[in-house]
Motif scaffolding. Structure first.
Motif, mmCIF file in Angstrom:
data_model
loop_
_atom_site.group_PDB
_atom_site.id
_atom_site.type_symbol
_atom_site.label_atom_id
_atom_site.label_comp_id
_atom_site.label_asym_id
_atom_site.label_seq_id
_atom_site.Cartn_x
_atom_site.Cartn_y
_atom_site.Cartn_z
ATOM 1 N N ARG A 1 -8.752 -3.900 -12.629
ATOM 2 C CA ARG A 1 -8.710 -5.024 -11.686
ATOM 3 C C ARG A 1 -8.386 -4.533 -10.267
ATOM 4 N N MET A 2 -7.395 -3.662 -10.159
ATOM 5 C CA MET A 2 -6.966 -3.171 -8.849
ATOM 6 C C MET A 2 -8.036 -2.303 -8.205
ATOM 7 N N VAL A 3 -8.638 -1.411 -8.994
ATOM 8 C CA VAL A 3 -9.667 -0.518 -8.452
ATOM 9 C C VAL A 3 -10.890 -1.309 -8.002
ATOM 10 N N GLU A 4 -11.333 -2.240 -8.816
ATOM 11 C CA GLU A 4 -12.509 -3.035 -8.463
ATOM 12 C C GLU A 4 -12.263 -3.837 -7.191
ATOM 13 N N TYR A 5 -11.060 -4.362 -7.053
ATOM 14 C CA TYR A 5 -10.733 -5.106 -5.832
ATOM 15 C C TYR A 5 -10.786 -4.190 -4.616
ATOM 16 N N ASP A 6 -10.183 -3.003 -4.721
ATOM 17 C CA ASP A 6 -10.124 -2.108 -3.574
ATOM 18 C C ASP A 6 -11.488 -1.520 -3.223
ATOM 19 N N ILE A 7 -12.336 -1.300 -4.213
ATOM 20 C CA ILE A 7 -13.699 -0.844 -3.931
ATOM 21 C C ILE A 7 -14.471 -1.938 -3.203
ATOM 22 N N LYS A 8 -14.350 -3.160 -3.673
ATOM 23 C CA LYS A 8 -15.078 -4.287 -3.078
ATOM 24 C C LYS A 8 -14.611 -4.575 -1.659
ATOM 25 N N ASN A 9 -13.322 -4.412 -1.418
ATOM 26 C CA ASN A 9 -12.752 -4.778 -0.120
ATOM 27 C C ASN A 9 -12.466 -3.577 0.771
ATOM 28 N N TYR A 10 -13.079 -2.447 0.447
ATOM 29 C CA TYR A 10 -12.826 -1.230 1.219
ATOM 30 C C TYR A 10 -13.346 -1.352 2.640
ATOM 31 N N LYS A 11 -12.498 -0.927 3.564
ATOM 32 C CA LYS A 11 -12.908 -0.830 4.959
ATOM 33 C C LYS A 11 -12.575 0.567 5.453
ATOM 34 N N LYS A 12 -13.573 1.232 5.986
ATOM 35 C CA LYS A 12 -13.375 2.601 6.445
ATOM 36 C C LYS A 12 -12.399 2.619 7.609
ATOM 37 N N GLU A 13 -11.441 3.543 7.518
ATOM 38 C CA GLU A 13 -10.465 3.660 8.598
ATOM 39 C C GLU A 13 -11.126 4.216 9.847
ATOM 40 N N LEU A 14 -10.785 3.581 10.965
ATOM 41 C CA LEU A 14 -11.342 4.031 12.234
ATOM 42 C C LEU A 14 -10.511 5.189 12.772
ATOM 43 N N THR A 15 -11.166 6.170 13.342
ATOM 44 C CA THR A 15 -10.466 7.294 13.972
ATOM 45 C C THR A 15 -10.827 7.325 15.446
ATOM 46 N N PHE A 16 -9.847 7.654 16.261
ATOM 47 C CA PHE A 16 -10.059 7.660 17.716
ATOM 48 C C PHE A 16 -9.759 9.039 18.279
ATOM 49 N N LEU B 1 -9.777 6.623 -11.782
ATOM 50 C CA LEU B 1 -11.037 7.341 -11.591
ATOM 51 C C LEU B 1 -12.081 6.869 -12.607
ATOM 52 N N ASP B 2 -11.645 6.601 -13.841
ATOM 53 C CA ASP B 2 -12.556 6.050 -14.854
ATOM 54 C C ASP B 2 -13.100 4.698 -14.401
ATOM 55 N N ALA B 3 -12.213 3.849 -13.899
ATOM 56 C CA ALA B 3 -12.621 2.503 -13.493
ATOM 57 C C ALA B 3 -13.634 2.550 -12.358
ATOM 58 N N ALA B 4 -13.526 3.575 -11.513
ATOM 59 C CA ALA B 4 -14.469 3.725 -10.404
ATOM 60 C C ALA B 4 -15.746 4.451 -10.822
ATOM 61 N N GLY B 5 -15.740 4.988 -12.054
ATOM 62 C CA GLY B 5 -16.916 5.706 -12.538
ATOM 63 C C GLY B 5 -17.123 7.058 -11.890
ATOM 64 N N GLU C 1 0.797 -1.224 0.000
ATOM 65 C CA GLU C 1 0.000 0.000 0.000
ATOM 66 C C GLU C 1 0.832 1.278 0.000
ATOM 67 N N LYS C 2 2.154 1.166 0.209
ATOM 68 C CA LYS C 2 2.973 2.380 0.157
ATOM 69 C C LYS C 2 3.446 2.683 -1.269
ATOM 70 N N TYR C 3 3.260 1.733 -2.181
ATOM 71 C CA TYR C 3 3.643 1.962 -3.575
ATOM 72 C C TYR C 3 2.575 2.802 -4.273
ATOM 73 N N VAL C 4 2.996 3.618 -5.226
ATOM 74 C CA VAL C 4 2.119 4.654 -5.761
ATOM 75 C C VAL C 4 0.858 4.094 -6.408
ATOM 76 N N THR C 5 0.980 2.974 -7.128
ATOM 77 C CA THR C 5 -0.198 2.440 -7.816
ATOM 78 C C THR C 5 -1.274 2.005 -6.831
ATOM 79 N N ARG C 6 -0.863 1.271 -5.808
ATOM 80 C CA ARG C 6 -1.841 0.779 -4.832
ATOM 81 C C ARG C 6 -2.337 1.933 -3.958
ATOM 82 N N LYS C 7 -1.473 2.874 -3.715
ATOM 83 C CA LYS C 7 -1.895 4.067 -2.971
ATOM 84 C C LYS C 7 -3.006 4.783 -3.732
ATOM 85 N N ILE C 8 -2.864 4.838 -5.051
ATOM 86 C CA ILE C 8 -3.891 5.478 -5.880
ATOM 87 C C ILE C 8 -5.183 4.670 -5.867
#
Length: 344
Positions: A329-344, A274-278, A189-196
């Motif tokens: 492929r990467m965007v669809e995976y990350d949208i499907k597996n998205y988990k909102k970050e918790l803030t404390f 952004l296109d892949a996410a619509g 996740e620190k690499y630019v593509t996955r970060k995007i």
């Protein structure tokens, strides 16, 4: 007759996992030995069947552990994908990069020379070794000058010369491909593509929920890369290990460029994500992205555009994913597996 063995370092990383999956999916009858720096008792999820893998402890900075493993298995193949591989960090920890990426390779080659000279060795190289910039605009192939611009690239270039020396001096089957950027949903996740793609997934869900969102913080948006699918690279690696099988005109082992057939900027990658996410429109880019100077490298490599025609011609390698299909492929995976970050 005992099964032949392949030892894979970095088998829990992105490329290592795709290589193990490739071997299993293609029913290649081989004993897969994967190395770990330390054993974890946590349940981990892989894209391959881990029950069919033998796990062994080995550390690239520990020549004794490397030698013991070579002596124990005398493998048919040794694949070294493990490395300190985050370019931006290499200016902060340059000695560690040399120790792992260069000396680690020397320890492996020396152990193979002494104890298992018939082992076929492949150390993963990088397009960063070319150090090319946008001003020359030329494709990089097997004849391109090595000109590293970072401690990481230097460590890999030094390893390349060691691989060449051991191949030529001791007649070892030892190669190091120039591997251009490979990506997938397993990318760190620190690499630019996955970060995007993870950032776009986060923004996508914020828009869906009518929530505000923070932009993705990036560095240079105008660097060019030949991004390719990690699964395609796994296939290329197996062909490089078996050049005498795939190349009817084989005479001796060669190192090849492994690359996509197109070159794109970071800006292009963002727009395709952004296109892949619509969610791409005329204003979306500016609200989704912000530049943070801490992500700008001290000496950036701005134009890595690979020419893989030699491996295609000699070994019959073929890519399965286009640039847009990879991003999608990467965007669809990350949208499907998205988990909102918790803030404390």
């Amino acid at each position: 007759m005992n099964k032949e063995t392949i030892i894979i370092t970095g088998a829990t990383g992105q490329l290592g996992q795709f290589v193990v999956k490739y071997l299993q999916d293609n029913n290649i009858d081989i004993n897969i030995v994967a190395t770990l720096r330390h054993k974890s008792f946590d349940n981990q999820t892989y894209i391959f069947d881990s029950s069919r893998v033998t796990w062994e402890l080995m550390d690239l900075s520990d020549p004794i552990s490397i030698e013991n493993l070579i002596v124990k298995y005398k493998p048919k193949y040794f694949l070294n994908t493990a490395a300190n591989a985050f370019v931006g960090e290499s200016w902060s920890v340059p000695v560690q990069h040399i120790e792992i990426n260069t000396l680690g390779v020397l320890y492996q080659l020396e152990a193979i020379r002494k104890h298992s000279p018939l082992t076929r060795y492949l150390n993963l190289g990088t397009s960063e070794e070319f150090g090319a910039d946008v001003n020359n605009g030329n494709l990089q192939n097997e004849s391109t000058l090595i000109d590293p611009k970072s401690p990481y690239a230097c460590s890999k270039a030094a390893a390349r010369y060691l691989v060449n020396i051991y191949r030529n001096s001791y007649n070892l089957y030892a190669v190091q491909p120039w591997c251009f950027n490979f990506e997938s949903e397993l990318r760190g996740e620190k690499y630019v593509t996955r970060k995007i793609t993870k950032g776009v997934a986060r923004i996508f869900h914020a828009i869906q929920n009518k929530e505000s969102y923070k932009p993705i913080e990036l560095g240079n948006l105008n660097s060019y890369r030949s991004w390719q699918f990690a699964g395609d690279v796994a296939d290329a690696i197996w062909r490089m290990f078996n050049q005498d099988v795939f190349n009817p005109n084989y005479t001796s082992p060669k190192s090849y460029v492994i690359s996509a057939d197109s070159c794109h900027t970071v800006r292009d990658f963002i727009n395709k994500a952004l296109d892949a996410a619509g969610i791409n429109d005329s204003c979306m880019f500016d609200s989704a992205i912000t530049i943070n100077q801490k992500f700008v490298r001290p000496h950036d490599v701005t134009y890595l555009n690979g020419d893989a025609s030699a491996i295609i011609k000699d070994l019959g390698w073929a890519r399965q994913y286009s640039f847009y299909e990879l991003v999608q492929r990467m965007v669809e995976y990350d949208i499907k597996n998205y988990k909102k970050e918790l803030t404390f």
